[in-house]
Scaffold this motif. Structure first.
Motif, PDB file in Angstrom:
ATOM      1  N   VAL A  32       0.853  -1.184   0.000  1.00 63.52           N
ATOM      2  CA  VAL A  32       0.000   0.000   0.000  1.00 63.52           C
ATOM      3  C   VAL A  32       0.890   1.237   0.000  1.00 63.52           C
ATOM      4  O   VAL A  32       1.832   1.340   0.793  1.00 63.52           O
ATOM      5  CB  VAL A  32      -0.976   0.002   1.202  1.00 63.52           C
ATOM      6  N   THR A  33       0.614   2.141  -0.915  1.00 61.73           N
ATOM      7  CA  THR A  33       1.341   3.402  -0.986  1.00 61.73           C
ATOM      8  C   THR A  33       0.540   4.471  -0.263  1.00 61.73           C
ATOM      9  O   THR A  33      -0.591   4.784  -0.655  1.00 61.73           O
ATOM     10  CB  THR A  33       1.583   3.824  -2.443  1.00 61.73           C
ATOM     11  N   LEU A  34       1.113   4.986   0.795  1.00 63.84           N
ATOM     12  CA  LEU A  34       0.489   6.043   1.583  1.00 63.84           C
ATOM     13  C   LEU A  34       1.037   7.372   1.108  1.00 63.84           C
ATOM     14  O   LEU A  34       2.249   7.547   0.968  1.00 63.84           O
ATOM     15  CB  LEU A  34       0.792   5.834   3.065  1.00 63.84           C
ATOM     16  N   LYS A  35       0.169   8.312   0.844  1.00 65.78           N
ATOM     17  CA  LYS A  35       0.587   9.548   0.190  1.00 65.78           C
ATOM     18  C   LYS A  35      -0.084  10.755   0.830  1.00 65.78           C
ATOM     19  O   LYS A  35      -1.294  10.768   1.025  1.00 65.78           O
ATOM     20  CB  LYS A  35       0.238   9.465  -1.295  1.00 65.78           C
ATOM     21  N   PHE A  36       0.720  11.758   1.135  1.00 66.52           N
ATOM     22  CA  PHE A  36       0.224  13.025   1.672  1.00 66.52           C
ATOM     23  C   PHE A  36       0.469  14.107   0.618  1.00 66.52           C
ATOM     24  O   PHE A  36       1.601  14.274   0.163  1.00 66.52           O
ATOM     25  CB  PHE A  36       0.981  13.410   2.943  1.00 66.52           C
ATOM     26  N   THR A  37      -0.567  14.832   0.230  1.00 66.01           N
ATOM     27  CA  THR A  37      -0.427  15.875  -0.782  1.00 66.01           C
ATOM     28  C   THR A  37      -0.924  17.196  -0.209  1.00 66.01           C
ATOM     29  O   THR A  37      -2.106  17.328   0.120  1.00 66.01           O
ATOM     30  CB  THR A  37      -1.229  15.535  -2.048  1.00 66.01           C
ATOM     31  N   GLY A  38      -0.014  18.146  -0.106  1.00 69.61           N
ATOM     32  CA  GLY A  38      -0.375  19.487   0.346  1.00 69.61           C
ATOM     33  C   GLY A  38      -0.450  20.416  -0.838  1.00 69.61           C
ATOM     34  O   GLY A  38       0.511  20.539  -1.605  1.00 69.61           O
ATOM     35  N   ALA A  39      -1.578  21.095  -1.003  1.00 71.96           N
ATOM     36  CA  ALA A  39      -1.790  22.016  -2.125  1.00 71.96           C
ATOM     37  C   ALA A  39      -2.188  23.373  -1.588  1.00 71.96           C
ATOM     38  O   ALA A  39      -3.230  23.517  -0.939  1.00 71.96           O
ATOM     39  CB  ALA A  39      -2.858  21.471  -3.064  1.00 71.96           C
ATOM     40  N   GLU A  40      -1.359  24.385  -1.872  1.00 72.91           N
ATOM     41  CA  GLU A  40      -1.565  25.740  -1.353  1.00 72.91           C
ATOM     42  C   GLU A  40      -1.820  26.693  -2.515  1.00 72.91           C
ATOM     43  O   GLU A  40      -1.194  26.560  -3.575  1.00 72.91           O
ATOM     44  CB  GLU A  40      -0.313  26.153  -0.583  1.00 72.91           C
ATOM     45  N   ASP A  41      -2.739  27.652  -2.318  1.00 75.01           N
ATOM     46  CA  ASP A  41      -3.013  28.589  -3.400  1.00 75.01           C
ATOM     47  C   ASP A  41      -2.084  29.804  -3.306  1.00 75.01           C
ATOM     48  O   ASP A  41      -1.102  29.801  -2.562  1.00 75.01           O
ATOM     49  CB  ASP A  41      -4.496  28.967  -3.429  1.00 75.01           C
ATOM     50  N   TYR A  42      -2.414  30.868  -4.033  1.00 74.82           N
ATOM     51  CA  TYR A  42      -1.489  31.979  -4.213  1.00 74.82           C
ATOM     52  C   TYR A  42      -1.650  33.102  -3.190  1.00 74.82           C
ATOM     53  O   TYR A  42      -0.984  34.136  -3.303  1.00 74.82           O
ATOM     54  CB  TYR A  42      -1.670  32.579  -5.618  1.00 74.82           C
ATOM     55  N   THR A  43      -2.517  32.925  -2.200  1.00 75.10           N
ATOM     56  CA  THR A  43      -2.739  34.032  -1.264  1.00 75.10           C
ATOM     57  C   THR A  43      -2.022  33.764   0.055  1.00 75.10           C
ATOM     58  O   THR A  43      -0.813  33.687   0.102  1.00 75.10           O
ATOM     59  CB  THR A  43      -4.233  34.276  -1.056  1.00 75.10           C
ATOM     60  N   LYS A  44      -2.769  33.597   1.134  1.00 69.94           N
ATOM     61  CA  LYS A  44      -2.153  33.473   2.457  1.00 69.94           C
ATOM     62  C   LYS A  44      -1.691  32.051   2.732  1.00 69.94           C
ATOM     63  O   LYS A  44      -2.272  31.090   2.254  1.00 69.94           O
ATOM     64  CB  LYS A  44      -3.141  33.939   3.529  1.00 69.94           C
ATOM     65  N   GLN A  45      -0.643  31.929   3.557  1.00 71.68           N
ATOM     66  CA  GLN A  45       0.001  30.639   3.792  1.00 71.68           C
ATOM     67  C   GLN A  45      -0.823  29.702   4.655  1.00 71.68           C
ATOM     68  O   GLN A  45      -1.546  30.121   5.554  1.00 71.68           O
ATOM     69  CB  GLN A  45       1.375  30.848   4.449  1.00 71.68           C
ATOM     70  N   THR A  46      -0.692  28.413   4.364  1.00 67.30           N
ATOM     71  CA  THR A  46      -1.126  27.346   5.269  1.00 67.30           C
ATOM     72  C   THR A  46      -0.015  26.306   5.310  1.00 67.30           C
ATOM     73  O   THR A  46       0.432  25.838   4.264  1.00 67.30           O
ATOM     74  CB  THR A  46      -2.428  26.682   4.815  1.00 67.30           C
ATOM     75  N   SER A  47       0.424  25.971   6.520  1.00 68.76           N
ATOM     76  CA  SER A  47       1.461  24.963   6.710  1.00 68.76           C
ATOM     77  C   SER A  47       0.823  23.684   7.231  1.00 68.76           C
ATOM     78  O   SER A  47       0.049  23.717   8.199  1.00 68.76           O
ATOM     79  CB  SER A  47       2.504  25.457   7.723  1.00 68.76           C
ATOM     80  N   PHE A  48       1.133  22.561   6.585  1.00 69.89           N
ATOM     81  CA  PHE A  48       0.710  21.247   7.050  1.00 69.89           C
ATOM     82  C   PHE A  48       1.974  20.527   7.537  1.00 69.89           C
ATOM     83  O   PHE A  48       2.829  20.144   6.728  1.00 69.89           O
ATOM     84  CB  PHE A  48       0.046  20.458   5.924  1.00 69.89           C
ATOM     85  N   VAL A  49       2.093  20.368   8.857  1.00 70.99           N
ATOM     86  CA  VAL A  49       3.317  19.837   9.444  1.00 70.99           C
ATOM     87  C   VAL A  49       3.035  18.437   9.989  1.00 70.99           C
ATOM     88  O   VAL A  49       2.130  18.246  10.817  1.00 70.99           O
ATOM     89  CB  VAL A  49       3.841  20.762  10.563  1.00 70.99           C
ATOM     90  N   LEU A  50       3.816  17.456   9.525  1.00 71.51           N
ATOM     91  CA  LEU A  50       3.623  16.046   9.876  1.00 71.51           C
ATOM     92  C   LEU A  50       4.797  15.536  10.696  1.00 71.51           C
ATOM     93  O   LEU A  50       5.944  15.918  10.469  1.00 71.51           O
ATOM     94  CB  LEU A  50       3.496  15.205   8.608  1.00 71.51           C
ATOM     95  N   ASP A  51       4.488  14.642  11.645  1.00 67.40           N
ATOM     96  CA  ASP A  51       5.550  14.005  12.417  1.00 67.40           C
ATOM     97  C   ASP A  51       5.045  12.654  12.916  1.00 67.40           C
ATOM     98  O   ASP A  51       3.832  12.416  13.009  1.00 67.40           O
ATOM     99  CB  ASP A  51       5.956  14.880  13.603  1.00 67.40           C
ATOM    100  N   ASP A  52       5.996  11.766  13.196  1.00 70.34           N
ATOM    101  CA  ASP A  52       5.712  10.460  13.814  1.00 70.34           C
ATOM    102  C   ASP A  52       4.642   9.697  13.043  1.00 70.34           C
ATOM    103  O   ASP A  52       3.578   9.346  13.564  1.00 70.34           O
ATOM    104  CB  ASP A  52       5.291  10.644  15.275  1.00 70.34           C
ATOM    105  N   ILE A  53       4.926   9.443  11.774  1.00 69.25           N
ATOM    106  CA  ILE A  53       4.025   8.694  10.897  1.00 69.25           C
ATOM    107  C   ILE A  53       4.355   7.213  11.030  1.00 69.25           C
ATOM    108  O   ILE A  53       5.490   6.791  10.772  1.00 69.25           O
ATOM    109  CB  ILE A  53       4.175   9.135   9.437  1.00 69.25           C
TER     110      ILE A  53
END
Length: 489
Positions: free
Chosen positions: A463-484
């Motif tokens: 099984v391929t586990l995949k995380f995809t973060g997609a951010e647009d062109y305005t204000k920032q959003t951070s998706f921070v991952l740990d201990d997977i």
């Protein structure tokens, strides 16, 4: 927090492994006590260790005509009869349930007697930390605040919780609380997670009679467990549940009221929370074996030919204690416990074991103080630029067969300067391309929150586990991952 400069983060780090894929799903997450550290639960004991099941009798389970006990000998039913052979070997309307587990072998049963308090982590002999599963059969007394915390932490740390409701206005002790209200109160006013943690709520209904049928799923361990195949159940004055997979994608309806499916009319459902498992049944009639203490009017739903209630109760007990797959004996899965993810906390300082893509060319592995790791010195910081960016992180693992538990777990912190009401930036989690969950900027919160998913459907496969973060062109959003992690046992 916007990254001051992507150059401050490690660049051009090696990548091999799991892909985190992108989609704009907006499944609502449920916070799981950001500062809580999961403790090792006794369910991880060796296969020879009996699975320990605690039945509650502190919440009015024998009020009125109810007699929801496995034995009048409490806490130890073996004191009444050490070698039970039939349901009448022990006294109580749940004696058939208890005796069946005792005869199967591999289980150790106790009752929490009236006058006690539900606890977790206190060191007491009947503390939930000493058990693999806790059965709360039609409670008629509201749980105290500390008791609700105890139950939720027990499940979060790996325990199995079996909730049994009854119809609305089934207040047997006339204290103003019936089992639907008590279960809903547990889920909405606890100190661990009150945001629909299990993904279901109890409907305030009184359904006189129905024969719910099981869904078709040959891989489900409750419907196809060691005690037989489940085809249906009964409702004889009971209720159902509304399921909310947007709140918990692991919630699953197994049996449905006639004419219902999907998110409404579930007569029996399962879910997960943290490292633990949950099951909920909408009527107490199916667990009633027709025997019990003198003076009670009882109904033999356990053996009612309209359902397979005994198999449902016993298979669920096996699943909650993670003893599924052992035949009728319980007592372990025969599957060596293992954690399968390489470099789960990114403590190599690189993406070793992972495959990543970054539209701006900068690695996701981070040691900057602006987005600190949950544990250790590194995490994976996706997006957070305030510009159009897509970051992915993935790894492929092979799941063994024969395990009772297949669990993906990760800790996620969402930090955003974007709207709290409109989703612009997304993180999508997939398994072999199938979306497990989606998060976005509207779910930003302080600290890390744990997310867990059942991967049992992929047993015996890669099984391929995949995380995809997609951010647009305005204000920032951070998706921070740990201990997977991917844990099997």
């Amino acid at each position: 927090m916007i990254r001051a400069s992507k150059a401050v983060r490690p660049t051009a780090l090696a990548a091999t492994g799991l892909l985190l894929a992108a989609a704009a799903a907006t499944v609502q997450p449920h916070p799981a006590a950001a500062a809580t550290t999961l403790q090792a639960h006794p369910a991880a004991a060796a296969a020879a260790t009996p699975k320990r099941v605690l039945f509650d009798n502190t919440k009015g389970e024998t009020a009125g005509n109810a007699d929801w006990i496995i034995s009048t000998s409490q806490p130890d039913p073996l004191a009444q009869n050490a070698n039970p052979t039939t349901e009448t070997s022990w006294t109580g309307a749940l004696s058939a349930w208890g005796v069946a587990l005792q005869k199967a072998g591999g289980y150790s049963l106790k009752t929490l007697p009236a006058g006690n308090t539900i606890s977790y982590g206190t060191g007491g002999a009947l503390d939930l930390a000493n058990f693999d599963a806790f059965v709360l059969p039609e409670p008629n007394v509201r749980l105290g605040d500390a008791e609700k915390t105890a139950v939720m932490k027990f499940v979060q740390n790996g325990g199995g919780l079996f909730l049994i409701s009854d119809h609305t206005q089934s207040d047997r002790n006339n204290d103003g609380w019936d089992s639907p209200k008590i279960i809903n109160d547990l889920l909405t006013t606890n100190s661990v997670d009150s945001t629909d943690p299990f993904g279901f709520s109890v409907d305030l209904l009184n359904l006189t009679t129905d024969n719910p049928r099981a869904i078709t799923d040959t891989t489900d361990q409750v419907l196809n467990g060691p005690f037989g195949k489940v085809t249906g159940s009964i409702i004889r004055n009971g209720t159902t549940f509304t399921l909310k997979p947007a709140d918990n994608p692991n919630v699953k309806g197994l049996l449905y009221r006639t004419g219902y499916s999907g998110s409404t009319g579930a007569a029996f459902a399962t879910s997960t929370f943290g490292s633990g498992r949950v099951a909920v049944w909408g009527d107490s009639s199916p667990i009633d074996d027709g025997t019990g203490q003198s003076g009670n009017t009882l109904y033999d739903g356990w053996n009612d030919p309209a359902g397979t209630d005994a198999a449902l109760a016993l298979n669920t007990t096996a699943w909650l204690t993670k003893s599924t797959g052992t035949g009728t004996g319980g007592g372990g899965t025969g599957c060596p416990a293992a954690q399968l993810i390489t470099n789960p906390g990114f403590e190599t300082g690189s993406t070793a074991g992972w495959t990543e893509t970054n539209s701006d060319g900068t690695s996701t592995v981070n040691s900057a103080a602006g987005e600190p790791a949950r544990t250790g010195g590194y995490d994976a910081w996706l997006d957070g630029n305030g510009t159009t960016t897509t970051d992915t992180l993935s790894q492929t693992v092979t799941l063994p067969t024969g395990c009772g538990s297949y669990r993906l777990s990760f800790w996620l912190h969402i930090d955003s300067a974007a709207s709290t009401t409109t989703a612009f930036d997304t993180l999508t989690v997939t398994a072999n391309g199938t979306t497990l969950a989606g998060y976005d900027n509207t779910k930003a919160a302080a600290g890390y929150q744990q997310r867990t998913f059942d991967l049992a459907a992929y047993a015996g496969r890669s099984v391929t586990l995949k995380f995809t973060g997609a951010e647009d062109y305005t204000k920032q959003t951070s998706f921070v991952l740990d201990d997977i992690t991917v844990d099997v046992s």
